[in-house]
Scaffold this motif. Structure first.
Motif, PDB file in Angstrom:
ATOM      1  N   ALA A 124      18.734  -5.484   3.239  1.00 26.40           N
ATOM      2  CA  ALA A 124      19.185  -4.376   2.395  1.00 26.40           C
ATOM      3  C   ALA A 124      18.835  -3.031   3.029  1.00 26.40           C
ATOM      4  N   CYS A 125      17.631  -2.926   3.587  1.00 22.39           N
ATOM      5  CA  CYS A 125      17.211  -1.676   4.224  1.00 22.39           C
ATOM      6  C   CYS A 125      18.076  -1.363   5.438  1.00 22.39           C
ATOM      7  N   GLY A 134      19.757   6.641   0.630  1.00 29.74           N
ATOM      8  CA  GLY A 134      18.319   6.804   0.443  1.00 29.74           C
ATOM      9  C   GLY A 134      17.740   5.725  -0.453  1.00 29.74           C
ATOM     10  N   ALA A 135      16.524   5.264  -0.099  1.00 26.92           N
ATOM     11  CA  ALA A 135      15.867   4.225  -0.894  1.00 26.92           C
ATOM     12  C   ALA A 135      14.355   4.363  -0.774  1.00 26.92           C
ATOM     13  N   LEU A 136      13.681   3.934  -1.823  1.00 28.23           N
ATOM     14  CA  LEU A 136      12.221   3.920  -1.848  1.00 28.23           C
ATOM     15  C   LEU A 136      11.767   2.652  -2.569  1.00 28.23           C
ATOM     16  N   GLN A 217      -1.644   6.332  -0.728  1.00 31.11           N
ATOM     17  CA  GLN A 217      -2.986   6.922  -0.769  1.00 31.11           C
ATOM     18  C   GLN A 217      -3.748   6.514  -2.022  1.00 31.11           C
ATOM     19  N   GLU A 218      -3.029   6.302  -3.110  1.00 31.70           N
ATOM     20  CA  GLU A 218      -3.673   6.006  -4.376  1.00 31.70           C
ATOM     21  C   GLU A 218      -3.719   4.518  -4.704  1.00 31.70           C
ATOM     22  N   SER A 219      -3.152   3.686  -3.836  1.00 29.98           N
ATOM     23  CA  SER A 219      -3.183   2.238  -4.056  1.00 29.98           C
ATOM     24  C   SER A 219      -3.098   1.530  -2.706  1.00 29.98           C
ATOM     25  N   ASP A 220      -3.152   0.204  -2.741  1.00 30.85           N
ATOM     26  CA  ASP A 220      -3.003  -0.567  -1.508  1.00 30.85           C
ATOM     27  C   ASP A 220      -1.569  -1.021  -1.300  1.00 30.85           C
ATOM     28  N   ALA A 221      -0.645  -0.452  -2.072  1.00 37.34           N
ATOM     29  CA  ALA A 221       0.763  -0.856  -2.001  1.00 37.34           C
ATOM     30  C   ALA A 221       1.388  -0.470  -0.671  1.00 37.34           C
ATOM     31  N   LEU A 222       2.447  -1.179  -0.326  1.00 44.11           N
ATOM     32  CA  LEU A 222       3.238  -0.897   0.871  1.00 44.11           C
ATOM     33  C   LEU A 222       4.537  -0.248   0.423  1.00 44.11           C
ATOM     34  N   CYS A 223       4.883   0.892   0.992  1.00 45.86           N
ATOM     35  CA  CYS A 223       6.061   1.640   0.557  1.00 45.86           C
ATOM     36  C   CYS A 223       7.072   1.747   1.698  1.00 45.86           C
ATOM     37  N   VAL A 224       8.288   1.287   1.438  1.00 41.84           N
ATOM     38  CA  VAL A 224       9.366   1.334   2.421  1.00 41.84           C
ATOM     39  C   VAL A 224      10.327   2.448   2.030  1.00 41.84           C
ATOM     40  N   VAL A 225      10.666   3.298   3.006  1.00 46.43           N
ATOM     41  CA  VAL A 225      11.559   4.434   2.750  1.00 46.43           C
ATOM     42  C   VAL A 225      12.756   4.366   3.686  1.00 46.43           C
ATOM     43  N   VAL A 226      13.933   4.552   3.127  1.00 46.04           N
ATOM     44  CA  VAL A 226      15.151   4.727   3.922  1.00 46.04           C
ATOM     45  C   VAL A 226      15.610   6.164   3.728  1.00 46.04           C
ATOM     46  N   SER A 227      15.683   6.906   4.815  1.00 39.79           N
ATOM     47  CA  SER A 227      16.042   8.319   4.730  1.00 39.79           C
ATOM     48  C   SER A 227      17.524   8.499   4.456  1.00 39.79           C
ATOM     49  N   GLU A 228      17.828   9.360   3.499  1.00 38.00           N
ATOM     50  CA  GLU A 228      19.230   9.648   3.167  1.00 38.00           C
ATOM     51  C   GLU A 228      19.859  10.560   4.206  1.00 38.00           C
ATOM     52  N   GLU A 229      19.042  11.369   4.904  1.00 37.97           N
ATOM     53  CA  GLU A 229      19.553  12.310   5.891  1.00 37.97           C
ATOM     54  C   GLU A 229      19.800  11.656   7.247  1.00 37.97           C
TER      55      GLU A 229
END
Length: 259
Positions: A124-125, A134-136, A217-229
Motif C-alpha cells: 500500500a505504501c 499522503g499517508a500516516l 517520541q512519546e511512545s515506542d510506536a513505529l510511524c510510517v509516513v508517505v509524503s504527499e509532495e
C-alpha cells in the motif's frame, strides 16, 4: 581522603552519572530541558549551602524544599516517568529472552503471521508513493495507544492493501488523520497525534512527519509516513527519522521492529 577512594566509590559516581544522563535525555525529549537545568542548579546550590558552607538555617529550608520538590516533580512528569519505566521493562534484550523461551513452532507461526500483516502495508505504501498520496500509519508495539485510538474513527478490520489505500484516498474523510494498526488489525483511522516541536526537523518535511516524530517520541510506536509532495517513504522510531526508504528497506525495518 584521596586514598580512601575505592572501586565502590567509582561505581557510585558512575551510576549517578548514568542516571543523570538518562534524566537529561528524558527531559530533552519531552522539551523540558530548561526545567532539568533549573533542577540541577537548585541541587548544586543545596549541596553547596548545606554540605560545604554548613549553613543550618538555609540548609533546613532547602531540605524542606527538596522533600516537597520530589513529590512535585513526580506529579508534573508522571507521563515521562511512566514512559521511562516502560522502556526499561520493554528493553530489546528482555524481548529476545522471551522469544528464546518460546517453542520453535510458535515462533515460526508468528513469523508467518507477521509477514502476512506487513506485506499489505508495504504494498500500500509503495502504491501510494507512486501516486503521491499522503499517508500516516502508526504501528503499535508494546505501549498501549488506546488514547490515540479514541481520537479517531474505530475501524477494527483485517489489514489489507485496498483498505489502506481507500482510507488515505484524497477524497476520503479520514485521509488527513493517522491510521492505527494494533495486534495485526487496523484499529482506527483519522487519529490525532501529538506534533513534535523539534527545531532540527528539515523544513521540507511537513505536518505528517512532525506528527510521526512526535508520536515516536512519546511512545515506542513505529510511524510510517508517505509524503504527499515527493512520494518519499519515511519511518519515525524512537524520536529519529529514516528517510527515502525502498520497498525492501521498509519491509526489513517493519519486520525487525514488529518481531
Amino acid at each position: 581522603m584521596f586514598f580512601d577512594f575505592g572501586i565502590k566509590d567509582f561505581i557510585d559516581i558512575l551510576l549517578v552519572a548514568v542516571m543523570l544522563y538518562y534524566i537529561y535525555r528524558l527531559m530533552r525529549e519531552s522539551r523540558s530541558l530548561n526545567v532539568f537545568t533549573g533542577i540541577m542548579v537548585f541541587f548544586i546550590v543545596w549541596i553547596f549551602v548545606s554540605q560545604i558552607l554548613e549553613m543550618r538555617l538555609m540548609g533546613a529550608i532547602f531540605d524542606k524544599l527538596v522533600s516537597v520538590g520530589v513529590i512535585a516533580i513526580i506529579i508534573l512528569f508522571q507521563e515521562d516517568i511512566r514512559k521511562f519505566l516502560y522502556n526499561v521493562g520493554a528493553h530489546q534484550r528482555m524481548q529476545r529472552l522471551l522469544r528464546f523461551v518460546l517453542p520453535k513452532h510458535t515462533a515460526d507461526k508468528d513469523k508467518e503471521q507477521l509477514k502476512r500483516s506487513i506485506m499489505p502495508i508495504v504494498m500500500a505504501c509503495m502504491s501510494m508513493s507512486k501516486g503521491k498520496v499522503g499517508a500516516l500509519i502508526v504501528l503499535k508495539r508494546g505501549m498501549s495507544l488506546s488514547d490515540i485510538e479514541m481520537t479517531g474513527e474505530v475501524v477494527d478490520a483485517a489489514i489489507s492493501q485496498r483498505l489502506i489505500e481507500n482510507i488515505f484516498f484524497k477524497n476520503s474523510p479520514l485521509h488527513d488523520g493517522a491510521m492505527l494498526i494494533a495486534d495485526r488489525r487496523i484499529r482506527a483511522a483519522g487519529c490525532i497525534l501529538p506534533v513534535s516541536h523539534n527545531l532540527d526537523i528539515p523544513k521540507e518535511l511537513g505536518l505528517r512527519h512532525r506528527a510521526a516524530l512526535g508520536m515516536s517520541q512519546e511512545s515506542d510506536a513505529l510511524c510510517v509516513v508517505v509524503s504527499e509532495e515527493t512520494g518519499g517513504i519515511s519511518i519515525a522510531k524512537g524520536g529519529e527519522f529514516r528517510l527515502h526508504l525502498s520497498a525492501e528497506e521498509l519491509e526489513s525495518v517493519l519486520t525487525e521492529a514488529m518481531n
